[in-house]
Design an enzyme around this catalytic site. Sequence first.
Site, PDB file in Angstrom:
ATOM      1  N   HIS A  18      45.998  42.336  38.291  1.00 23.82           N
ATOM      2  CA  HIS A  18      46.156  41.596  39.559  1.00 23.82           C
ATOM      3  C   HIS A  18      46.686  40.179  39.292  1.00 23.82           C
ATOM      4  O   HIS A  18      47.566  39.690  40.006  1.00 23.82           O
ATOM      5  CB  HIS A  18      44.800  41.418  40.260  1.00 23.82           C
ATOM      6  CG  HIS A  18      44.131  42.674  40.716  1.00 23.82           C
ATOM      7  ND1 HIS A  18      42.813  42.964  40.398  1.00 23.82           N
ATOM      8  CD2 HIS A  18      44.562  43.701  41.495  1.00 23.82           C
ATOM      9  CE1 HIS A  18      42.462  44.107  40.969  1.00 23.82           C
ATOM     10  NE2 HIS A  18      43.500  44.580  41.635  1.00 23.82           N
ATOM     11  N   LYS A  42      36.304  52.123  50.806  1.00 25.00           N
ATOM     12  CA  LYS A  42      35.891  52.643  49.506  1.00 25.00           C
ATOM     13  C   LYS A  42      34.605  51.946  49.100  1.00 25.00           C
ATOM     14  O   LYS A  42      34.302  50.867  49.610  1.00 25.00           O
ATOM     15  CB  LYS A  42      36.987  52.512  48.441  1.00 25.00           C
ATOM     16  CG  LYS A  42      37.615  51.159  48.248  1.00 25.00           C
ATOM     17  CD  LYS A  42      38.805  51.302  47.273  1.00 25.00           C
ATOM     18  CE  LYS A  42      39.485  49.991  46.974  1.00 25.00           C
ATOM     19  NZ  LYS A  42      40.681  50.134  46.137  1.00 25.00           N
ATOM     20  N   ARG A  91      51.684  50.514  39.556  1.00 21.24           N
ATOM     21  CA  ARG A  91      51.436  50.958  38.187  1.00 21.24           C
ATOM     22  C   ARG A  91      52.082  52.315  37.943  1.00 21.24           C
ATOM     23  O   ARG A  91      52.938  52.471  37.097  1.00 21.24           O
ATOM     24  CB  ARG A  91      49.912  51.104  37.932  1.00 21.24           C
ATOM     25  CG  ARG A  91      49.176  49.822  37.778  1.00 21.24           C
ATOM     26  CD  ARG A  91      47.697  50.028  38.005  1.00 21.24           C
ATOM     27  NE  ARG A  91      47.445  50.439  39.390  1.00 21.24           N
ATOM     28  CZ  ARG A  91      46.247  50.498  39.929  1.00 21.24           C
ATOM     29  NH1 ARG A  91      45.184  50.246  39.213  1.00 21.24           N
ATOM     30  NH2 ARG A  91      46.107  50.854  41.197  1.00 21.24           N
ATOM     31  N   SER A 129      40.437  48.361  38.813  1.00 25.23           N
ATOM     32  CA  SER A 129      39.073  47.849  38.987  1.00 25.23           C
ATOM     33  C   SER A 129      38.054  48.944  38.671  1.00 25.23           C
ATOM     34  O   SER A 129      36.996  48.667  38.101  1.00 25.23           O
ATOM     35  CB  SER A 129      38.874  47.340  40.418  1.00 25.23           C
ATOM     36  OG  SER A 129      39.734  46.249  40.659  1.00 25.23           O
TER      37      SER A 129
HETATM   38  P1  ADP Z   1      43.639  47.831  47.375  1.00 27.62           P
HETATM   39  O1  ADP Z   1      42.315  48.405  47.778  1.00 27.62           O
HETATM   40  O2  ADP Z   1      44.322  47.076  48.477  1.00 27.62           O
HETATM   41  O3  ADP Z   1      44.567  48.792  46.701  1.00 27.62           O
HETATM   42  P2  ADP Z   1      43.232  46.628  44.760  1.00 27.62           P
HETATM   43  O4  ADP Z   1      42.399  45.433  44.440  1.00 27.62           O
HETATM   44  O5  ADP Z   1      42.838  47.936  44.152  1.00 27.62           O
HETATM   45  O6  ADP Z   1      43.249  46.681  46.337  1.00 27.62           O
HETATM   46  O7  ADP Z   1      44.745  46.340  44.370  1.00 27.62           O
HETATM   47  C1  ADP Z   1      45.471  45.289  44.944  1.00 27.62           C
HETATM   48  C2  ADP Z   1      46.931  45.424  44.527  1.00 27.62           C
HETATM   49  O8  ADP Z   1      47.044  45.216  43.129  1.00 27.62           O
HETATM   50  C3  ADP Z   1      47.545  46.811  44.809  1.00 27.62           C
HETATM   51  O9  ADP Z   1      48.904  46.643  45.210  1.00 27.62           O
HETATM   52  C4  ADP Z   1      47.475  47.496  43.466  1.00 27.62           C
HETATM   53  O10 ADP Z   1      48.487  48.487  43.323  1.00 27.62           O
HETATM   54  C5  ADP Z   1      47.751  46.305  42.555  1.00 27.62           C
HETATM   55  N1  ADP Z   1      47.251  46.537  41.194  1.00 27.62           N
HETATM   56  C6  ADP Z   1      46.037  46.994  40.821  1.00 27.62           C
HETATM   57  N2  ADP Z   1      45.958  47.105  39.478  1.00 27.62           N
HETATM   58  C7  ADP Z   1      47.161  46.713  38.991  1.00 27.62           C
HETATM   59  C8  ADP Z   1      47.725  46.620  37.669  1.00 27.62           C
HETATM   60  N3  ADP Z   1      47.039  46.971  36.586  1.00 27.62           N
HETATM   61  N4  ADP Z   1      48.988  46.170  37.565  1.00 27.62           N
HETATM   62  C9  ADP Z   1      49.701  45.842  38.674  1.00 27.62           C
HETATM   63  N5  ADP Z   1      49.244  45.920  39.932  1.00 27.62           N
HETATM   64  C10 ADP Z   1      47.992  46.349  40.089  1.00 27.62           C
END
Ligand code: ADP
Length: 175
Positions: A18, A42, A91, A129
């Site tokens: 992130h 979730k 990803r 996460s």
């Molecule tokens: P959400 O529930 O909105 O998907 P997340 O916190 O899981 O929230 O992810 C927020 C954003 O960060 C999303 O666009 C996700 O694809 C991106 N993201 C999560 N992990 C990575 C990573 N390792 N590299 C790049 N982007 C990521």
Amino acid sequence: MGITAIFPGTFDPIHYGHIDIANRGTAIFDNLIVAVYDRPLKSLLFSPEERLSFVRAVFENQPKITVTGYSGLTVDFCQQVGAKVILRGLRVFSDFEHEFRMALANHRLSPEIDVVALVTREQHTFLSSTTVREIALLGGNVSSMVPPVVEAALKRKFHELGDGQTVVPMTALRD
Ligand code: ADP
């Protein structure tokens, strides 16, 4: 003024994947609002306040980044703060499908807002996460995946929740 983008997410918890997307976003946009969504569909480990506090700590010295919580539709939040762009990270192919659907739905709701997705760096491809929570729950070392403030909070949280006998909410529709 310039272009304001928001980088919305659950950030449960924030990790280096992130952080990399947010930092790269600051090279493209004039202002970036990292927006912590309060109640996604979730199961969560950390409360909205905890998730927000980690994100704030991470970006406190980043002048182009503002951190805020939000609830409700992301496009409504964009309108409130005057953002024309939603920044997301990609990803793997399954991310693409999810982001693609969401971008189309958001476009139907607010055609003036565009989605910009940045491809993850190779070293963060596997990072989510859920992976971080799972490794931390099992006592693994997450120091290469999350900043120290998050690593310490994960240790505290799993200590509070017990020694692994406790059922910890881990399921995600998608992470
Ligand atoms: P959400 O529930 O909105 O998907 P997340 O916190 O899981 O929230 O992810 C927020 C954003 O960060 C999303 O666009 C996700 O694809 C991106 N993201 C999560 N992990 C990575 C990573 N390792 N590299 C790049 N982007 C990521």
